[in-house]
Structures are given as C-alpha cells and as structure tokens.
Design an enzyme around this catalytic site. Sequence first.
Site, PDB file in Angstrom:
ATOM      1  N   SER A  58       0.840  -1.141   0.100  1.00  0.00           N
ATOM      2  CA  SER A  58      -0.007  -0.101   0.054  1.00  0.00           C
ATOM      3  C   SER A  58       0.811   1.202  -0.030  1.00  0.00           C
ATOM      4  CB  SER A  58      -0.906  -0.032   1.221  1.00  0.00           C
ATOM      5  OG  SER A  58      -1.941  -0.913   0.987  1.00  0.00           O
ATOM      6  N   ARG A  60       3.463   2.314  -1.508  1.00  0.00           N
ATOM      7  CA  ARG A  60       3.688   3.290  -2.806  1.00  0.00           C
ATOM      8  C   ARG A  60       2.448   3.872  -3.341  1.00  0.00           C
ATOM      9  NH1 ARG A  60       3.385   0.818  -7.824  1.00  0.00           N
ATOM     10  NH2 ARG A  60       3.550  -1.445  -8.117  1.00  0.00           N
ATOM     11  N   TRP A  61       1.260   3.408  -3.357  1.00  0.00           N
ATOM     12  CA  TRP A  61      -0.069   4.021  -3.809  1.00  0.00           C
ATOM     13  C   TRP A  61      -0.371   5.143  -2.914  1.00  0.00           C
ATOM     14  CZ3 TRP A  61      -1.618   2.015  -8.056  1.00  0.00           C
ATOM     15  CH2 TRP A  61      -1.012   0.824  -8.660  1.00  0.00           C
ATOM     16  N   ALA A  62       0.194   5.303  -1.551  1.00  0.00           N
ATOM     17  CA  ALA A  62      -0.300   6.652  -0.614  1.00  0.00           C
ATOM     18  C   ALA A  62      -0.180   7.664  -1.615  1.00  0.00           C
ATOM     19  CB  ALA A  62       0.346   6.942   0.533  1.00  0.00           C
ATOM     20  N   GLU A 130      -6.963  17.408   5.120  1.00  0.00           N
ATOM     21  CA  GLU A 130      -7.770  16.339   4.802  1.00  0.00           C
ATOM     22  C   GLU A 130      -8.864  16.021   5.654  1.00  0.00           C
ATOM     23  OE1 GLU A 130      -5.462  12.951   3.820  1.00  0.00           O
ATOM     24  OE2 GLU A 130      -4.506  13.626   2.270  1.00  0.00           O
ATOM     25  N   HIS A 251     -12.693   4.379   2.281  1.00  0.00           N
ATOM     26  CA  HIS A 251     -12.713   5.409   1.759  1.00  0.00           C
ATOM     27  C   HIS A 251     -13.871   6.365   0.949  1.00  0.00           C
ATOM     28  CE1 HIS A 251     -10.617   9.105   0.005  1.00  0.00           C
ATOM     29  NE2 HIS A 251      -9.560   8.825   0.794  1.00  0.00           N
ATOM     30  N   ARG A 300     -13.636  10.477   7.896  1.00  0.00           N
ATOM     31  CA  ARG A 300     -13.777   9.745   6.780  1.00  0.00           C
ATOM     32  C   ARG A 300     -15.086   8.981   7.189  1.00  0.00           C
ATOM     33  NH1 ARG A 300      -8.244   7.275   5.096  1.00  0.00           N
ATOM     34  NH2 ARG A 300      -7.861   9.255   4.209  1.00  0.00           N
ATOM     35  N   HIS A 361     -10.489   0.566   2.384  1.00  0.00           N
ATOM     36  CA  HIS A 361      -9.342   1.248   2.159  1.00  0.00           C
ATOM     37  C   HIS A 361      -8.183   0.973   3.443  1.00  0.00           C
ATOM     38  CE1 HIS A 361      -6.800   4.564   1.193  1.00  0.00           C
ATOM     39  NE2 HIS A 361      -6.795   5.204   2.333  1.00  0.00           N
ATOM     40  N   ARG A 396      -9.300   5.727  11.308  1.00  0.00           N
ATOM     41  CA  ARG A 396      -8.322   6.474  11.382  1.00  0.00           C
ATOM     42  C   ARG A 396      -8.415   7.793  10.853  1.00  0.00           C
ATOM     43  NH1 ARG A 396      -4.538   6.658   7.200  1.00  0.00           N
ATOM     44  NH2 ARG A 396      -5.963   5.655   5.775  1.00  0.00           N
ATOM     45  N   SER A 401      -1.605   6.978   8.680  1.00  0.00           N
ATOM     46  CA  SER A 401      -0.874   5.662   8.924  1.00  0.00           C
ATOM     47  C   SER A 401       0.462   5.720   8.256  1.00  0.00           C
ATOM     48  CB  SER A 401      -1.764   4.680   8.190  1.00  0.00           C
ATOM     49  OG  SER A 401      -2.211   5.169   6.799  1.00  0.00           O
TER      50      SER A 401
HETATM   51  P1  FAD Z   1       2.203  -1.888   3.185  1.00  0.00           P
HETATM   52  O1  FAD Z   1       2.939  -0.867   2.615  1.00  0.00           O
HETATM   53  O2  FAD Z   1       1.201  -2.542   2.648  1.00  0.00           O
HETATM   54  O3  FAD Z   1       3.356  -3.085   2.947  1.00  0.00           O
HETATM   55  C1  FAD Z   1       3.166  -4.443   3.318  1.00  0.00           C
HETATM   56  C2  FAD Z   1       4.242  -5.313   2.765  1.00  0.00           C
HETATM   57  O4  FAD Z   1       4.197  -6.688   3.331  1.00  0.00           O
HETATM   58  C3  FAD Z   1       4.429  -5.722   1.273  1.00  0.00           C
HETATM   59  O5  FAD Z   1       5.740  -5.471   1.049  1.00  0.00           O
HETATM   60  C4  FAD Z   1       3.702  -6.849   0.962  1.00  0.00           C
HETATM   61  O6  FAD Z   1       4.215  -7.435  -0.092  1.00  0.00           O
HETATM   62  C5  FAD Z   1       4.461  -7.695   2.303  1.00  0.00           C
HETATM   63  N1  FAD Z   1       3.789  -8.820   2.591  1.00  0.00           N
HETATM   64  C6  FAD Z   1       2.430  -8.873   2.881  1.00  0.00           C
HETATM   65  N2  FAD Z   1       2.070 -10.159   3.152  1.00  0.00           N
HETATM   66  C7  FAD Z   1       3.448 -10.971   3.116  1.00  0.00           C
HETATM   67  C8  FAD Z   1       3.905 -11.981   3.470  1.00  0.00           C
HETATM   68  N3  FAD Z   1       2.934 -13.259   3.916  1.00  0.00           N
HETATM   69  N4  FAD Z   1       4.974 -12.466   3.364  1.00  0.00           N
HETATM   70  C9  FAD Z   1       5.912 -11.692   2.931  1.00  0.00           C
HETATM   71  N5  FAD Z   1       5.552 -10.268   2.739  1.00  0.00           N
HETATM   72  C10 FAD Z   1       4.451 -10.025   2.782  1.00  0.00           C
HETATM   73  N6  FAD Z   1      -1.887   6.331   4.485  1.00  0.00           N
HETATM   74  C11 FAD Z   1      -1.395   7.798   4.620  1.00  0.00           C
HETATM   75  O7  FAD Z   1      -0.835   8.026   5.707  1.00  0.00           O
HETATM   76  N7  FAD Z   1      -1.417   8.698   3.803  1.00  0.00           N
HETATM   77  C12 FAD Z   1      -2.008   8.616   2.405  1.00  0.00           C
HETATM   78  O8  FAD Z   1      -1.973   9.561   1.945  1.00  0.00           O
HETATM   79  C13 FAD Z   1      -2.616   7.384   2.223  1.00  0.00           C
HETATM   80  N8  FAD Z   1      -2.808   7.139   0.975  1.00  0.00           N
HETATM   81  C14 FAD Z   1      -3.447   5.812   0.723  1.00  0.00           C
HETATM   82  C15 FAD Z   1      -3.644   5.298  -0.418  1.00  0.00           C
HETATM   83  C16 FAD Z   1      -3.938   4.184  -1.158  1.00  0.00           C
HETATM   84  C17 FAD Z   1      -4.599   4.015  -2.425  1.00  0.00           C
HETATM   85  C18 FAD Z   1      -3.814   3.354  -0.187  1.00  0.00           C
HETATM   86  C19 FAD Z   1      -4.190   1.807  -0.622  1.00  0.00           C
HETATM   87  C20 FAD Z   1      -3.295   3.492   1.178  1.00  0.00           C
HETATM   88  C21 FAD Z   1      -3.320   4.810   1.292  1.00  0.00           C
HETATM   89  N9  FAD Z   1      -3.022   4.889   2.795  1.00  0.00           N
HETATM   90  C22 FAD Z   1      -2.458   6.321   3.113  1.00  0.00           C
HETATM   91  C23 FAD Z   1      -2.777   4.026   3.628  1.00  0.00           C
HETATM   92  C24 FAD Z   1      -1.107   3.741   3.823  1.00  0.00           C
HETATM   93  O9  FAD Z   1      -0.670   3.741   2.657  1.00  0.00           O
HETATM   94  C25 FAD Z   1      -0.892   2.209   4.472  1.00  0.00           C
HETATM   95  O10 FAD Z   1      -1.777   2.101   5.724  1.00  0.00           O
HETATM   96  C26 FAD Z   1       0.591   2.219   4.886  1.00  0.00           C
HETATM   97  O11 FAD Z   1       1.411   2.481   3.627  1.00  0.00           O
HETATM   98  C27 FAD Z   1       0.781   0.791   5.207  1.00  0.00           C
HETATM   99  O12 FAD Z   1       2.325   0.460   5.230  1.00  0.00           O
HETATM  100  P2  FAD Z   1       2.637  -0.963   5.808  1.00  0.00           P
HETATM  101  O13 FAD Z   1       4.392  -0.691   5.718  1.00  0.00           O
HETATM  102  O14 FAD Z   1       2.050  -1.289   7.059  1.00  0.00           O
HETATM  103  O15 FAD Z   1       2.126  -1.881   4.652  1.00  0.00           O
HETATM  104  C1  SIN Z   2      -6.206  10.107   0.656  1.00  0.00           C
HETATM  105  O1  SIN Z   2      -5.238  10.539  -0.007  1.00  0.00           O
HETATM  106  O2  SIN Z   2      -7.472  10.507   0.763  1.00  0.00           O
HETATM  107  C2  SIN Z   2      -5.541   8.869   1.600  1.00  0.00           C
HETATM  108  C3  SIN Z   2      -5.269   9.320   2.786  1.00  0.00           C
HETATM  109  C4  SIN Z   2      -5.119   8.536   4.090  1.00  0.00           C
HETATM  110  O3  SIN Z   2      -5.952   7.006   3.749  1.00  0.00           O
HETATM  111  O4  SIN Z   2      -4.615   8.512   4.950  1.00  0.00           O
END
Ligand code: FAD
Ligand code: SIN
Length: 545
Positions: A58, A60-62, A130, A251, A300, A361, A396, A401
């Site tokens: 997730s 890289r999609w933020a 936001e 979302h 939200r 989301h 949240r 996050s």
């Molecule tokens: P992730 O970034 O999801 O990484 C999880 C990792 O674990 C990945 O590398 C995956 O491949 C790996 N993995 C999963 N299961 C396994 C397994 N069994 N074995 C090995 N590897 C595994 N938050 C904000 O604060 N601001 C924003 O603007 C925002 N925008 C968003 C937009 C989108 C489209 C989305 C989807 C989310 C957004 N969020 C945003 C939420 C935020 O991006 C995520 O909550 C946060 O990036 C999560 O980070 P993480 O490191 O916990 O997990």
């Molecule tokens: C967004 O850009 O609206 C997502 C922000 C978030 O999930 O925290």
Amino acid sequence: MSDIHIPRWLTSDSPGWQITADVIVIGSGVAGLSAAIHARRTGRSVVILTKAQIDEGSTRWAQGGIAAALAEDDSPSEHRDDTITAGAGLCNPQAVEVLVTEGPQAVRDLITLGAIFDLDPSGEISLTREGGHHRDRIAHAGGDATGAEISRALVSAVLTDPGIEIVENALALDLLTDEDGAAQGVTLHVMGSGQRDGIGAALAPAVILTTGGFGQVFGQTTNPYVSTGDGIALALRAGASVADLEFVQFHPTVLWLGPLAKGQQPLVSEAVRGEGARLLDPDLQPFMDSIHELGDLAPRDVVAKEIMKVMRASVSSHVWLDGRMLGADTWVRRFPTILASARSRGIDPVTDLIPVGPAQHYVSGGVVTDLFGRTSIPGLYAAGEVACTGVHGANRLASNSLLEGLVYSRRIMNAIDSDQLVGHPVKADSSQDSFLIPHRVRRDMQSVMDRNAGVLRSEESLTHAQEWLANIERTGARACTEDWESANLFTVSQVLIANALARKETRGSHWREDYPESSTDFEVRLVSHRSPDGELITTTTGIGT
Ligand code: FAD
Ligand code: SIN
C-alpha cells in the site's frame, strides 16, 4: 466461547532450506523498510522477506500525504485532539501521544534520508488538509505521489546497506517458536531458484511483522493484491492477540468504475477536497454542510456514511466530486496521478464531474502491540497497518498511517534492545492441525463480504456471511500462494464478522443498521486469540490510558 476453530498451520511441506539473521522483517512497506533501517543502526543483521517485489504494497500507492504538526502555528496537541475525535472514543491516548509528539521528527528524519517533499513558495514544506483535520497538516510529495516518494527513499536506503538481505517473492507462512513459546522465525515459500526455492525457514530471535492490511477481503478496495491479511492470520494461528478487526475504513471517494468493477480501485485523494473540490448528490447539490462542521472534510467515516445514505435515497450507484474549480494548472501540479488515472478512464476532472463512491481502504485494528511494537508473543513485534497500537481507535484520521509506520517501527528497536532475546531451537510440532482454502472461492468470498460485512452491516447480513464462510468446502486446495492467501483471507473474515456481530452498536467505521447509536457498553476493544486447542477466544479490554 466460539464455534470458530483456528488451525495452527497453513498446510505446507517441511522446510528444505534455511536462512538466519538477528532480525527478520516481513514486508517492505513504510513500516518494514524503516524497521530494517533502524535495526541496522543498532548493528544487527537483517533479512527482509517480501512476498512480491520490494516496492509492492500500500505504501507506494499513498496519495494525500503524511500528517504531522510541522507548521509553526500547529502543535502535537491539536493533532492529538483531531486523531482522538476521529477515533470515536476508542483511541489509546498514550499511543496517540507518542504518534503526535514523535511524528514531526520522524518526518524530518525521512527528509534527511532523502525523501523530497513538496515545498511552498517560501521554501517551507507545503501542507494541505484532509478529512477530520482542523489545520493544514499534511505534507505531500510529487503532488499526489507521496507514497511512491517515501518508498523510493526507503528502498534506496536499504538497497545500499550490505547488512540487509532482501528476499523477494518470499511469502511468509507461519511463525516458528521455541519450547517457551518465543518467536524464532517463520516458515516461508520462495519462488526463486537454486537453493532458496520452495518451502524454507527464516530464523531469528526477533521477528517483525509489517505485512500491511487486508483490503483483498473485499471485492472493491483501494489496496493492492498483496494486501491479504497474511500477518494478522499468521499471528492469530500462532496464538497472538488481535483486536479491532471490525473497524474497517471505507474511503469515501474512490473512482466509481461501474457495478462490475472488482479488485484494486483508483483512489481520489481527500486532498482534492482539501484543495476545494465539493461532493455533490445526484441532483448536483452539496450535501455535507448540514451534516458536520467540517462539511466535505468531516472525518472519513462520517462522509462515507452520508454518501451511502445519499446513494440509497436516490437509488444511485455513486455521487459526484466536483473539482472543476481547481483549474487545469492545479490539477496538473497537485494531482498528476489522479488526473492521469481519471483521464485514462475517459473522465477529465478539469472539465467533468468525477463519479465516486466508498470502497474498502484501511483496517484500524490488527495484531495488538504495546507502545514499543511488542505483541503478546515474546520476540514477535508488529508495526504499520498490520498492528493495532490503539492509535486509530474506531476510525483512522486521514494520513496518520504512514506516520504510524515510521514512528512505531523505530520504537521496536528500543524493545529489541531491552528484551534480551536469545536464539533457541525451534520446537518440533507434529500437529496435523493445518488447512488451506481453495482460491477458486476467493471471488465469491469477496462478494459475500462486500454485500454483508461492508459499509452497512446488520445481524442478518453478518450471520449470512458467517454461515456462508462456515460452509466453504475445503477440498481442492493445494499448497500454493493463492490458496495460502485465501486461507488467510478466510481467517481474517471469520474474526472480522465475529467482532462485527458482537459489537452491537454503531461507532466510527463500524455501522450497524440494527444498532444505529453508539453505546457506552462498547467503549472497549474486542481482543481475540487462539487457545492451545484452536478455539477462537474473544474478550473485551479497556482502551488503554
Ligand atoms: P504495506 O505498505 O502495505 O506493505 C506491506 C508489505 O508486506 C508489502 O511489501 C507486502 O508485499 C508484504 N507482505 C504482505 N504479506 C506478506 C507475507 N505473507 N510474506 C511476505 N511479505 C508480505 N496513508 C497515509 O498515511 N496517507 C496517505 O495519503 C495514504 N493514501 C493511501 C492511498 C491508497 C491507495 C492506499 C491503498 C492506502 C493509503 N494510505 C495512506 C494507507 C497507507 O498507505 C498504508 O496504511 C501504509 O502504507 C501501510 O504500510 P505498511 O508498511 O504497514 O504496509
Ligand atoms: C487520501 O489521500 O485520501 C488517503 C489518505 C489516507 O488514507 O490517509
């Protein structure tokens, strides 16, 4: 007592090879990469296991950005108040305090590491607003490509460190423990070549779960395909405590692609509303101003619920987001990703209204941790979306996050330093208590979850979903990535539904049609774990102090 049996293992062969390190990090999003960088600063060797490519997840999609009290006229206490208000009575105040006070430095450290944030004309970090924030507090990069920039900076830091080994296409399956029940590593499946191919074991006395969320439980989600709840299910099978899974955030403004659209859906960031775009009902009238003092920028959950109400009342599949007043220059500069995504689907936000509706989301709950990322299993830590620190409560606050991933992954190192972990042999387990779910049921399972455990829930819909899951045939499964993931989705869905049934109230992102009000009886967390004989036990606890 519950009727839910959680098997101890996913069915797989025995490990045929092994890899060792001081610290195993599972996942390579913001939480995993930061945890690895901090572990290296303490001189430890690190192996990162990641199930796809290093930048998949997730993070890289933020889009919108990262929230922190960086402006001169802002303060951690104001950020705290907004976070706690959004969390609808269930935030752990201590966990929030840590987030908001350590947040600004965590963002500055990220900049030192190489992340480039957008600047305003005076050269200060440009901040936007936001939902739920009373101030401009969201730092962003590349306009609406914040996650991609954070991921780029963190990935380049780990790639240049010879003390970090990265194993891609490595799916962590189950936790390995010693005689005393402490974590000693995981089993995993690698789609590789040579000696590291097939089932292996990654061994270390410290295992950090950073596997992200479980958006793929639902058919329509903003999450990528890797978000299958693996870490939560793995932790549950091993006996760790998991909480707040009923608090799934939808979302409000996800680009509506038609009734049959499935899988990852394009987000239209809240920051678009932060810059002035308006939500309109099917008669093209604004509808949020009379609902909340922050109007279109209400928290939200409030906006998602109101959109659902409008859609129901008008028998419409979506509402509209009007961003035409932003003008072409602002769209190109601030929201290049969203602009390109909408245009590629025949919608030009500069001149057209954008059809939007809610989609899954984020999950506010996860593996229960203390303020230093410790789970209930010694040696097992968790950070990022997989964890439940108590920061988010029932809903949240936007852009909290990425910040949580940064702040709490760093704190894990303090815990590892003081926990005196020792590598011990893994306890042999001849238990036959394993399972798989055939991936051919995944689509149907997602549709059942969309219809019955999505934004709107009731006793009837949740019971229907529970019974549907209980009747899934487990034959035809074979040990492969898709079936292991389906088993994880199944386990997470079971617990989510059980919690959602038990929480007979509406609070934050949990909306029960049959219990439309919040109840003081439910100012508690629902915490679940697996008993030694596999029974799912759920208890209530306070929210922390
Ligand atoms: P992730 O970034 O999801 O990484 C999880 C990792 O674990 C990945 O590398 C995956 O491949 C790996 N993995 C999963 N299961 C396994 C397994 N069994 N074995 C090995 N590897 C595994 N938050 C904000 O604060 N601001 C924003 O603007 C925002 N925008 C968003 C937009 C989108 C489209 C989305 C989807 C989310 C957004 N969020 C945003 C939420 C935020 O991006 C995520 O909550 C946060 O990036 C999560 O980070 P993480 O490191 O916990 O997990
Ligand atoms: C967004 O850009 O609206 C997502 C922000 C978030 O999930 O925290």
